[in-house]
Design a protein around this motif. Structure first.
Motif, PDB file in Angstrom:
ATOM      1  N   ARG A  48       0.889  -1.190  -0.050  1.00 20.41           N
ATOM      2  CA  ARG A  48       0.109   0.084   0.011  1.00 20.41           C
ATOM      3  C   ARG A  48       0.637   1.195  -0.014  1.00 20.41           C
ATOM      4  NH1 ARG A  48      -3.282  -1.730   3.945  1.00 20.41           N
ATOM      5  NH2 ARG A  48      -2.260  -0.478   5.468  1.00 20.41           N
ATOM      6  N   GLU A  49       2.040   1.317   0.728  1.00 20.66           N
ATOM      7  CA  GLU A  49       2.745   2.475   0.772  1.00 20.66           C
ATOM      8  C   GLU A  49       3.417   2.498  -0.527  1.00 20.66           C
ATOM      9  OE1 GLU A  49       5.798   2.057   3.938  1.00 20.66           O
ATOM     10  OE2 GLU A  49       4.114   1.580   5.554  1.00 20.66           O
ATOM     11  N   ILE A  50       3.907   1.593  -1.281  1.00 20.33           N
ATOM     12  CA  ILE A  50       4.282   1.568  -2.660  1.00 20.33           C
ATOM     13  C   ILE A  50       3.349   2.212  -3.606  1.00 20.33           C
ATOM     14  CG2 ILE A  50       5.381   0.630  -4.551  1.00 20.33           C
ATOM     15  CD1 ILE A  50       6.725  -1.404  -2.698  1.00 20.33           C
ATOM     16  N   ARG A  51       1.945   1.909  -3.267  1.00 24.41           N
ATOM     17  CA  ARG A  51       0.994   2.212  -4.040  1.00 24.41           C
ATOM     18  C   ARG A  51       0.769   3.892  -4.027  1.00 24.41           C
ATOM     19  NH1 ARG A  51      -1.356  -2.822  -3.407  1.00 24.41           N
ATOM     20  NH2 ARG A  51      -2.769  -1.741  -1.590  1.00 24.41           N
ATOM     21  N   GLU A  52       0.906   4.151  -2.783  1.00 21.82           N
ATOM     22  CA  GLU A  52       0.638   5.621  -2.244  1.00 21.82           C
ATOM     23  C   GLU A  52       1.791   6.443  -2.880  1.00 21.82           C
ATOM     24  OE1 GLU A  52      -1.798   4.432   1.591  1.00 21.82           O
ATOM     25  OE2 GLU A  52       0.234   5.284   1.835  1.00 21.82           O
ATOM     26  N   LEU A  53       2.729   5.827  -3.413  1.00 21.93           N
ATOM     27  CA  LEU A  53       4.029   6.787  -3.929  1.00 21.93           C
ATOM     28  C   LEU A  53       3.804   6.772  -5.359  1.00 21.93           C
ATOM     29  CD1 LEU A  53       7.175   5.130  -2.185  1.00 21.93           C
ATOM     30  CD2 LEU A  53       6.210   7.447  -1.855  1.00 21.93           C
ATOM     31  N   GLY A  54       2.687   6.112  -5.914  1.00 25.26           N
ATOM     32  CA  GLY A  54       2.249   6.095  -7.175  1.00 25.26           C
ATOM     33  C   GLY A  54       2.802   5.261  -8.157  1.00 25.26           C
ATOM     34  N   ASN A  55       3.446   4.010  -7.426  1.00 28.54           N
ATOM     35  CA  ASN A  55       3.761   3.015  -8.118  1.00 28.54           C
ATOM     36  C   ASN A  55       2.891   1.761  -8.268  1.00 28.54           C
ATOM     37  OD1 ASN A  55       6.305   4.717  -7.643  1.00 28.54           O
ATOM     38  ND2 ASN A  55       7.006   3.156  -9.133  1.00 28.54           N
ATOM     39  N   GLN A  56       2.998   0.748  -9.139  1.00 30.02           N
ATOM     40  CA  GLN A  56       2.089  -0.435  -9.075  1.00 30.02           C
ATOM     41  C   GLN A  56       2.948  -1.330  -7.836  1.00 30.02           C
ATOM     42  OE1 GLN A  56       0.243  -2.036 -12.525  1.00 30.02           O
ATOM     43  NE2 GLN A  56       2.145  -0.934 -13.932  1.00 30.02           N
TER      44      GLN A  56
END
Ligand SMILES: NC(=O)c1ccc[n+]([C@@H]2O[C@H](COP(=O)([O-])OP(=O)(O)OC[C@H]3O[C@@H](n4cnc5c(N)ncnc54)[C@H](O)[C@@H]3O)[C@@H](O)[C@H]2O)c1
Length: 247
Positions: A48-56
């Motif tokens: 989730r933290e990675i997705r929040e950075l805008g990455n898949q």
């Protein structure tokens, strides 16, 4: 930074610790990241933290010592992202005790996760990478695999074995355009090493020429280098990240 843009990276044991920092660093460099671990709640949080950075990113729960689980993890990665460019075999455990007190289970559990797990993941990922004739695999070994350690017969054997696996896989996979390397961290501050007593930590510090412990980011930086285009002519190599501890 977009060094890994359009690359698909899978990091085992990446719910926390060094694996999480490796996963976040690849995401920061533009990759789509598969976070994998036995710890579901923390793993979902990392993805989730990675997705929040805008990455898949997706989380796939997987016990690397179970070959069916591992095959399922690779299948889910390919289903979601169509390929796998980078595999980081990071999942690992310790069960430290002097050899004469070591139970069969302490030996088997450590070897099963640290070494057999890396073999299962490498075998399954290599089949996918071979189809594309490109890829890179980075194994997280340890300086203890190079020098041995009191109370770590099981762990050091697993990490030394991982270096043998790295070199054999590097030879087998080189003709298919796949590199396989290892990183051998020294003392890195994570939950794994927090368990050690202050006395043990002070003893370690005395034998580290740079006179301090490493950070997970120091390991991640080396992993990203080995998985990058800059390292395309490096395979079968072991890079120590240990402050000079075992030079
Ligand atoms: N911390 C150090 O000083 C140090 C030094 C040398 C090498 N290493 C290696 O670095 C790697 C990461 O260590 P860390 O310090 O971040 O430890 P950690 O305990 O914080 O993280 C290890 C991760 O692996 C996961 N894991 C454990 N068993 C698993 C299994 N069966 N399947 C999938 N995942 C599993 C854990 O849940 C955890 O998220 C390990 O391979 C370790 O041996 C660490």
């Amino acid at each position: 930074m977009s060094r890994f843009k359009e690359k698909v990276v899978l990091v085992t044991g990446s719910s926390r610790g060094i694996g999480k920092v490796i996963a976040m660093s690849f995401a920061d460099a533009g990759a789509a990241v598969v976070v994998s671990d036995v710890l579901a709640e923390e793993g979902e949080k990392t993805a989730r933290e990675i997705r929040e950075l805008g990455n898949q990113s997706i989380f796939v729960q997987c016990d690397v010592s179970d070959s069916q689980d591992v095959n399922g993890m690779i299948a889910k990665t390919v289903d979601k992202f169509g390929k796998i460019d980078v595999l980081v075999n990071n999942a690992g455990i310790t069960r430290d005790t002097l050899m004469i007190r070591m139970k069969d289970e302490d030996w088997e559990k450590v070897l099963n996760i640290n070494l057999k797990g890396a073999f299962y993941c490498t075998r399954a990922a290599a089949k996918e990478m071979m189809k594309k004739r490109t890829g890179s695999i980075v194994n997280i070994s340890s300086v203890v695999g190079l020098m041995g350690n009191l109370g770590q017969a099981n762990y050091s054997a697993s990490k030394a074995g991982l270096i043998g696996l790295t070199k054999s896989a590097a030879k087998e996979l080189a003709p298919r355009g796949i590199t396989v390397n290892a990183v051998a961290p020294g003392f890195i501050e994570t939950e794994m090493t927090q368990k050690l007593s202050e006395q043990v930590k002070e003893t370690y510090k005395k034998v580290i020429p740079l006179n301090c412990f490493g950070a997970p980011q120091d390991v991640a930086n080396t992993v990203l280098f080995l998985a990058s285009e800059n390292a395309k002519y490096i395979t079968g190599e072991v890079i120590r990240v240990d402050g000079g501890m075992r030079m």
